[in-house]
Design a protein around this motif. Structure first.
Motif, short mmCIF file in Angstrom:
data_model
loop_
_atom_site.label_atom_id
_atom_site.label_comp_id
_atom_site.label_asym_id
_atom_site.label_seq_id
_atom_site.Cartn_x
_atom_site.Cartn_y
_atom_site.Cartn_z
N PHE A 1 0.74 -1.13 -0.04
CA PHE A 1 0.05 0.06 0.14
C PHE A 1 0.70 1.08 -0.11
N LEU A 2 1.97 1.21 0.94
CA LEU A 2 2.78 2.36 1.05
C LEU A 2 3.59 2.75 -0.44
N ALA A 3 3.91 1.52 -1.13
CA ALA A 3 4.74 1.64 -2.34
C ALA A 3 3.57 2.23 -3.49
N GLY A 4 2.40 1.73 -3.32
CA GLY A 4 1.37 1.97 -4.41
C GLY A 4 1.05 3.69 -4.11
N MET A 5 0.95 4.10 -2.86
CA MET A 5 0.76 5.52 -2.72
C MET A 5 2.07 6.50 -3.08
N PHE A 6 3.16 5.82 -2.93
CA PHE A 6 4.54 6.53 -3.37
C PHE A 6 4.32 6.60 -4.93
N ALA A 7 4.09 5.37 -5.54
CA ALA A 7 4.09 5.50 -7.04
C ALA A 7 3.08 6.58 -7.41
N LEU A 8 1.80 6.35 -6.90
CA LEU A 8 0.76 7.46 -7.25
C LEU A 8 1.17 8.76 -7.11
N THR A 9 1.56 9.20 -5.98
CA THR A 9 2.29 10.59 -5.89
C THR A 9 3.41 11.03 -6.94
N MET A 10 4.19 10.17 -7.21
CA MET A 10 5.39 10.47 -8.28
C MET A 10 4.87 10.65 -9.64
N TRP A 11 3.60 9.72 -9.84
CA TRP A 11 2.99 9.78 -11.16
C TRP A 11 2.25 11.23 -11.24
N VAL A 12 1.39 11.65 -10.17
CA VAL A 12 0.77 12.79 -10.49
C VAL A 12 1.70 14.03 -10.51
N LEU A 13 2.82 13.95 -9.67
CA LEU A 13 3.95 14.99 -9.75
C LEU A 13 4.44 15.16 -11.03
N LEU A 14 4.68 13.97 -11.83
CA LEU A 14 5.35 13.96 -13.13
C LEU A 14 4.42 14.58 -14.10
N LEU A 15 3.19 14.65 -13.82
CA LEU A 15 1.95 14.97 -14.88
C LEU A 15 2.22 16.57 -14.80
N THR A 16 2.66 17.25 -13.70
CA THR A 16 2.65 18.43 -13.66
C THR A 16 3.87 19.26 -14.15
N LEU A 17 4.96 18.38 -14.65
CA LEU A 17 6.22 18.85 -14.88
C LEU A 17 6.14 19.06 -16.45
N ASP A 18 6.84 19.99 -16.94
CA ASP A 18 7.22 20.28 -18.60
C ASP A 18 8.50 19.70 -18.75
N ASP A 19 8.53 18.85 -19.70
CA ASP A 19 9.74 18.19 -20.46
C ASP A 19 10.60 19.56 -20.92
N TYR A 20 10.15 20.64 -21.05
CA TYR A 20 10.87 21.77 -22.05
C TYR A 20 11.15 22.91 -21.04
N VAL A 21 10.38 23.41 -19.86
CA VAL A 21 10.32 24.39 -19.16
C VAL A 21 10.25 24.05 -17.67
N PRO A 22 11.26 24.51 -16.90
CA PRO A 22 11.04 24.26 -15.48
C PRO A 22 9.88 24.83 -14.81
N LYS A 23 9.09 24.12 -13.62
CA LYS A 23 8.13 24.70 -13.32
C LYS A 23 8.22 26.06 -12.42
N TYR A 24 9.35 25.65 -11.73
CA TYR A 24 9.84 26.94 -10.96
C TYR A 24 11.10 27.58 -11.24
N ARG A 25 11.23 28.80 -11.69
CA ARG A 25 12.25 29.47 -12.12
C ARG A 25 12.59 30.81 -11.66
N ASP A 26 12.08 31.34 -10.66
CA ASP A 26 12.15 32.42 -10.21
C ASP A 26 13.28 32.81 -9.25
N ARG A 27 14.18 31.83 -8.63
CA ARG A 27 15.24 31.98 -7.60
C ARG A 27 16.57 32.65 -8.44
N VAL A 28 16.71 32.36 -9.57
CA VAL A 28 17.73 33.09 -10.48
C VAL A 28 17.42 33.88 -11.46
N PRO A 29 16.92 35.12 -11.13
CA PRO A 29 16.50 36.10 -12.02
C PRO A 29 17.55 36.70 -12.74
#
Length: 279
Positions: A50-78
């Motif tokens: 169950f724990l492994a399944g929850m970890f895999a699910l959260t990682m899958w959801v996280l990867l869905l929010t990422l863009d292969d071409y543009v970083p999601k957060y890029r405001d720390r080095v203006p």
């Protein structure tokens, strides 16, 4: 009599100790029967699955929010930092001994391989003075403006393969760090000064150390695979009076809104290095 009681007590203690691991009368191992151990192992198996399944699910959801071409957060080095090549902040060598500066020459030659004509002929000859905007194109792979090492003239390593080190007039290459989406305002250029009362002569390549706007913005490593940073070469025209002395040289990005005076970051828009040339 006491001896017989002691022997009986020892035998009983030994039997109790053995029974704690395995009791032949009840069939228990470490105090539990086989069915009890089976239920415990089944519980932990289901729990960890169950724990492994929850970890895999959260990682899958996280990867869905990422863009292969543009970083999601890029405001720390203006703002970009400024770096030099050769990759050393302390350039010290004997101009009469090639073994003392050969590493600098090799580093520069290796670094400029991506700027060879054979590599840059595949890039675009862009319009000078204008940003090369490609936001409205459907193709995620972006084109890059060419920057040939020949633009660096006497510091290109083509006419002088020693980059001026053999004559005591070394070349230093400067570049800004890549920042996705950066579009500097104004007309950025590199300006270098020596920290002493008497200035030294310098030559800049391209002319006046300018960094053209056509090399901005940068769209990221995956989208802009053929992109190379524009360079500015500074040739230090040292004389005999400058030899055998440590010279502190500071270079800054001027003429734009790029920050170059942040006391918390000595490399933000500027860089300081030392040069010592021995005859």
């Amino acid at each position: 009599m006491a001896s017989t009681e002691d022997k009986a007590a020892k035998q009983e203690s030994s039997t109790g100790w053995k029974d704690s691991f395995y009791n032949p009368r009840t069939g228990e191992v470490l105090g539990r029967t086989g069915s009890s151990w089976g239920l415990i192992l089944l519980f932990y198996l289901v729990f960890y699955c169950f724990l492994a399944g929850m970890f895999a699910l959260t990682m899958w959801v996280l990867l869905l929010t990422l863009d292969d071409y543009v970083p999601k957060y890029r405001d720390r080095v203006p703002y970009p930092g400024l770096v030099i090549r050769p990759n050393s902040l302390d350039l010290s060598f004997n101009k009469s001994d090639p073994l003392k500066y050969v590493d600098y020459v090799k580093h520069l030659e290796s670094f400029l391989q991506r700027y060879n004509d054979s590599q840059q002929d595949n890039n675009n000859d862009c319009i000078k003075g204008e940003y090369f905007l490609q936001d409205d194109t459907e193709d995620m792979t972006k084109k890059a403006c060419l920057f040939k090492r020949g633009f660096l003239s006497l510091c290109s390593g083509l006419s002088d393969t020693n980059f001026g080190y053999s004559e005591g007039k070394p070349c230093v290459l400067l570049k800004m760090n890549r920042i996705i989406g950066l579009k500097p305002r104004g007309d950025p250029y590199i300006n270098c000064t020596v920290k002493r009362d008497t200035p030294i002569q310098m030559q800049y390549f391209p002319s006046e150390g300018r960094i053209d706007k056509m090399y901005f913005p940068y769209y990221g490593k995956k989208a802009h695979e053929s992109y190379v940073q524009p360079l500015v070469a500074v040739k230090l025209l040292l004389t005999k009076d400058d030899y055998n002395k440590e010279l502190a040289v500071e270079c800054r990005v001027e003429g734009s809104d790029l920050r170059n005076n942040d006391e918390r970051d000595k490399f933000l828009g500027r860089v300081t290095f030392r040069v010592t040339v021995v005859e």
